[in-house]
Design a protein around this motif. Structure first.
Motif, PDB file in Angstrom:
ATOM      1  N   ILE A  70     -20.441 -40.194   7.599  1.00 51.83           N
ATOM      2  CA  ILE A  70     -20.475 -39.778   8.761  1.00 51.83           C
ATOM      3  C   ILE A  70     -19.341 -38.366   8.458  1.00 51.83           C
ATOM      4  N   LEU A  71     -18.261 -38.539   7.919  1.00 53.74           N
ATOM      5  CA  LEU A  71     -17.267 -37.512   7.590  1.00 53.74           C
ATOM      6  C   LEU A  71     -17.865 -36.369   6.932  1.00 53.74           C
ATOM      7  N   GLY A  72     -19.109 -36.650   5.975  1.00 51.56           N
ATOM      8  CA  GLY A  72     -19.590 -35.699   5.168  1.00 51.56           C
ATOM      9  C   GLY A  72     -20.798 -35.000   5.807  1.00 51.56           C
ATOM     10  N   LEU A  73     -21.079 -35.201   7.081  1.00 52.47           N
ATOM     11  CA  LEU A  73     -22.232 -34.666   7.595  1.00 52.47           C
ATOM     12  C   LEU A  73     -22.135 -33.333   8.058  1.00 52.47           C
ATOM     13  N   LYS A  74     -22.858 -32.424   7.890  1.00 49.13           N
ATOM     14  CA  LYS A  74     -23.012 -31.000   8.302  1.00 49.13           C
ATOM     15  C   LYS A  74     -24.255 -30.650   9.291  1.00 49.13           C
ATOM     16  N   PHE A  75     -24.171 -29.778   9.962  1.00 45.13           N
ATOM     17  CA  PHE A  75     -24.828 -29.470  10.857  1.00 45.13           C
ATOM     18  C   PHE A  75     -26.518 -29.248  10.245  1.00 45.13           C
ATOM     19  N   GLN A  76     -26.318 -28.660   9.141  1.00 45.76           N
ATOM     20  CA  GLN A  76     -27.459 -28.058   8.434  1.00 45.76           C
ATOM     21  C   GLN A  76     -28.282 -29.416   8.146  1.00 45.76           C
ATOM     22  N   ASP A  77     -27.753 -30.812   8.130  1.00 41.20           N
ATOM     23  CA  ASP A  77     -28.290 -32.107   7.958  1.00 41.20           C
ATOM     24  C   ASP A  77     -29.174 -32.653   8.740  1.00 41.20           C
ATOM     25  N   PHE A  78     -29.075 -31.756  10.262  1.00 33.92           N
ATOM     26  CA  PHE A  78     -29.983 -32.240  11.639  1.00 33.92           C
ATOM     27  C   PHE A  78     -31.004 -31.519  11.640  1.00 33.92           C
ATOM     28  N   ASP A  79     -32.191 -32.024  11.937  1.00 32.75           N
ATOM     29  CA  ASP A  79     -33.226 -31.500  12.292  1.00 32.75           C
ATOM     30  C   ASP A  79     -33.695 -31.935  13.683  1.00 32.75           C
ATOM     31  N   PHE A  80     -33.321 -30.572  14.772  1.00 34.94           N
ATOM     32  CA  PHE A  80     -33.378 -30.889  16.114  1.00 34.94           C
ATOM     33  C   PHE A  80     -34.804 -31.137  16.604  1.00 34.94           C
TER      34      PHE A  80
END
Length: 307
Positions: free
Chosen positions: A124-134
């Motif tokens: 969770i702490l390492g998540l970046k917005f680029q990891d999400f595919d909306f």
């Protein structure tokens, strides 16, 4: 040096070495000698036998690979299974209270990611917005944040600590997960909040693209989320829930819903189905049923923040 080295140093200097009754040359180490050593180590604390055997297995495997010994005797030693976690699963009414309180807390998104997706704290702490595919409503797990420790040579003393990026815990921890809509909505809210922070002239923003970050964009500490959970539970008269407890709750609920173990193992990013089985095979007889969790769980709308 990583957290793994910290744990290994603790195991070696605090558990194994004090339990060695006699110095012995490597080539004379036998299964009987190792079993006797581990029996003494295991008396120190509930996890000592497992941790001691784990470290000795690494050492003996390397020694055999480097031809210092003719074979690795560790597979023949007595196993010491890891302690099964004590899982606290909230009933539906307490879960409503918990989520209602969490919705007013700055850690709401992180709590949902833990409870609805089963992510590890470091993931969770390492998540970046680029990891999400909306568009596809998915998240890719490809890194984690861990504590980086520097120790005094041959001592169990930390001289420096930092939070750094590392690869996921295991190869199976690289995964793409579907994300519930309520979580994606919170990701969008967090993204908008961070964009506002970037334009704040009073904040010298460090743009690492982290979803979970301090007001200046820097990584969160590894203990901050547990502190937030303790505050939520204490203020609302709930049993104390830890970050790790939320992940266990996620897995337990899936088991109760009849999701196959191999799928749960994949969702959790475990190294094998055996790991999942070892942790959760006996949980179901001890917990209240909350079958409606996935389809009918009460998820309140966020309507404010709580310090």
């Amino acid at each position: 040096m990583s957290r793994l080295l910290f744990q290994s140093s603790h195991t070696l200097y605090n558990l194994i070495l004090p339990s060695m009754e006699a110095d012995i040359k490597l080539k004379y180490i036998s299964v009987e000698y190792l079993d006797a050593l581990l029996e003494r180590v295991a008396k120190i604390c509930p996890s000592a036998g497992n941790k001691g055997r784990e470290l000795l297995s690494i050492a003996m495997k390397d020694a055999a690979g480097d031809k210092f010994i003719s074979y690795n005797p560790m597979p023949e030693t007595k196993p010491y299974p890891r302690a099964k976690p004590k899982v606290r699963v909230l009933g539906k009414e307490k879960l409503k209270v918990f989520l209602e309180a969490a919705s007013k807390n700055p850690w709401y998104l992180e709590i949902l990611l833990r409870l609805f997706c089963g992510l590890r704290k470091g993931e969770i702490l390492g998540l970046k917005f680029q990891d999400f595919d909306f568009e596809k409503q998915t998240v890719r797990i490809s890194r984690q944040l861990v504590g980086n420790l520097k120790l005094k040579e041959k001592e169990f003393t930390v001289t420096e600590y930092a939070v750094i990026e590392r690869n996921p815990k295991t190869e199976n921890s690289y995964r793409i997960l579907r994300v519930p809509k309520v979580v994606m909505q919170e990701v969008k809210r967090r993204q908008q909040l961070i964009e506002l922070r970037k334009t704040d002239s009073g904040i010298e923003y460090k743009n690492f693209d982290y979803v979970c970050c301090q007001e200046n964009g820097a990584p969160r500490s590894l203990t901050a989320m547990n502190q937030a959970l303790t505050k939520i539970c204490n203020r609302n008269g709930l049993p104390n829930i830890t970050v790790h407890g939320l992940r266990h709750m996620f897995a337990t609920i899936l088991i109760e819903l009849g999701v196959p173990l191999f799928k749960i193992s994949g969702l959790l990013g475990h190294s094998s189905v055996h790991t999942t089985y070892e942790y959760y095979c006996e949980i179901m007889d001890e917990q209240d049923k909350i079958i409606a969790f996935v389809n009918n769980t009460f998820v309140p709308q966020q309507n404010g923040t709580e310090g």
